[in-house]
Design an enzyme around this catalytic site. Sequence first.
Site, short mmCIF file in Angstrom:
data_model
loop_
_atom_site.label_atom_id
_atom_site.label_comp_id
_atom_site.label_asym_id
_atom_site.label_seq_id
_atom_site.Cartn_x
_atom_site.Cartn_y
_atom_site.Cartn_z
N CYS A 52 0.81 -1.22 0.00
CA CYS A 52 0.00 0.00 0.00
C CYS A 52 0.84 1.27 0.00
CB CYS A 52 -0.93 0.01 1.21
SG CYS A 52 -1.74 -1.55 1.54
N CYS A 197 -5.33 -1.45 -1.86
CA CYS A 197 -6.32 -2.37 -2.45
C CYS A 197 -7.16 -1.66 -3.50
CB CYS A 197 -7.22 -2.93 -1.36
SG CYS A 197 -6.35 -3.91 -0.12
N SER A 473 -14.05 -4.71 7.01
CA SER A 473 -13.20 -4.18 5.96
C SER A 473 -14.06 -3.51 4.90
CB SER A 473 -12.39 -5.31 5.32
OG SER A 473 -11.82 -4.90 4.11
#
Length: 581
Positions: A52, A197, A473
């Site tokens: 990330c 993501c 999430s």
Amino acid sequence: MSFDPKHRSRALTEGPARAAARAYLHGIGFDAESLAKPIIGVAHCWIETMPCNFTHRALAAKVKEGIREAGGTPMELNTIAISDGVTMGTSGMKTSLVSREVIADSIELVARGHLFDGIVCISGCDKTIPATVMAMARLDIPGVMLYSGSIHKGRFRGRDVTIQEVFEAVGKHATGQISDEDLEELEQAASPGAGACGGQFTANTMAMAFEVLGISPMGSSMVPAEDGNKAQVGIDTGKLAMDVLERGLRPSDVITRASLENAIAAVATSGGSTNAVLHLLAIAREAGVDLKIDDFDPISERTPLTCDLLPGGQYAAPDLYDAGGVPLVVKRLVEGDLVDADAITVDGKTLGEHAAEAKETPGQQVVRPLDNPIKASGGIQILRGSLAPDGCVVKLSGHERRYHKGPARVFDGEEAAMAAVIGSEIQQGDVIVIRNEGPVGGPGMREMLAVTAAINGAGLGEHVALLTDGRFSGATHGFMAGHVAPEAVHGGPIAAVRDGDEIVIDVENRRLDLSVDADEIASRVAEYTPPPNPDATGVLAKYAALVSSASEGAVTNPAAPRHTPDPTAQPIPGPAAQASP
């Protein structure tokens, strides 16, 4: 009177008394000319534990280049990060939300200690994004937040994939739907490089929210991390930071009630993460803006779901970038009169002006027109009731269910629930209850992606519901209620639930209820003893001692409101509870 660009650093660098400070800085390359200029902190979260934030050092170099070109002196600083995806399903996940506070604290400390005149904060993974803005709100010095961007999509057997497919494949593997070889091949393909993501999970949700809020440069967020245009975005951000400083524009000028409502609308129209509720409440607390959990519901209700983004939709962040990016989303929101178009953004333009400049790629399918939305209302709703007197958050994008009644399957902690799912012990119709995962009970309020993904992978996603005092999430999809407050260790009614109790989730009536008499609920709560918590020392214990309720943003700011349980208070009786014999 014009704003002094060296309004803070003069006290650090000027005059005979500061000779020693200058001597230290000369020794590492800062000459007299550079110290005479405004000093801009460049904070980032580079770390080698995840993809990330892996581009942050390179991106920071470009930001510094832009600052120098615009007449400033950058000073780089590095803080921490925790990967939600890597730690998911382990005890390490307890540290994720805690890291939000540590990141904000560390940026604030360095900027205060070294008297920066302005700041650029580079964020990447989930908690780094709100953390950087929390720090900016506390400091209230001119600054810009820059999101480093998402990962490109992976390719698996001729189709696009993201990390979401890997988490769900765990459930498929456990039920024999795919082989060891299938799982390993997918694992190798799903995360092809650096970046956060790729779906509209928490990272991209918060990046979009803060771009619409106005604290990030418009059009910057959806440029993928390894896209060739990201370097120029970094340079332009550095120049913008100097422009913001020259204008004396502070975060308090940008972070207002109106801009926070704009951000909520962006979350709703994009089908974004439920974590946005937690993080936007935290930003409001830090900025001193009056925003409550119940304020999210009417905004989401009036805002149509227009973005066909993962996890509930088809497309990933790079597809949104190709379609027109966040400016296109803003255009839709302004066209529908769903945001305050007069709200100022960090570059000085209004949201309406940015909407007018948005460019839509012909034929794109990612952002629907307002007359053809995916759903008439947004992806988040706030429920209350006998199980959630202080509220909970339900994500509605990606499924059509708005009502579920079924027997409880109760688990004290995520691991026990995961074992039951993998062991095929969950039946259609069940309501999975995971407690003692709240801000204090965890401590740290873990995300339940491993469990929810395994549920979907096992084919149960349309047939069960799940509720927890923990979090989900942004990649979670299905009928799930999170942030149930008060949490179990604070005397919340979730502590009273027993296996087989009937639970009703009723979105239309905004209710989450336990079909048990109110007196019986109170009696059970009084008798309940949480399981022993092993995290009695160190940073997790410190966090548990300081953190507020999830309904208040789960912040450690001592000035933030606190949930103080009233031992004489009765749970709110819901329709189901009243109908019980």
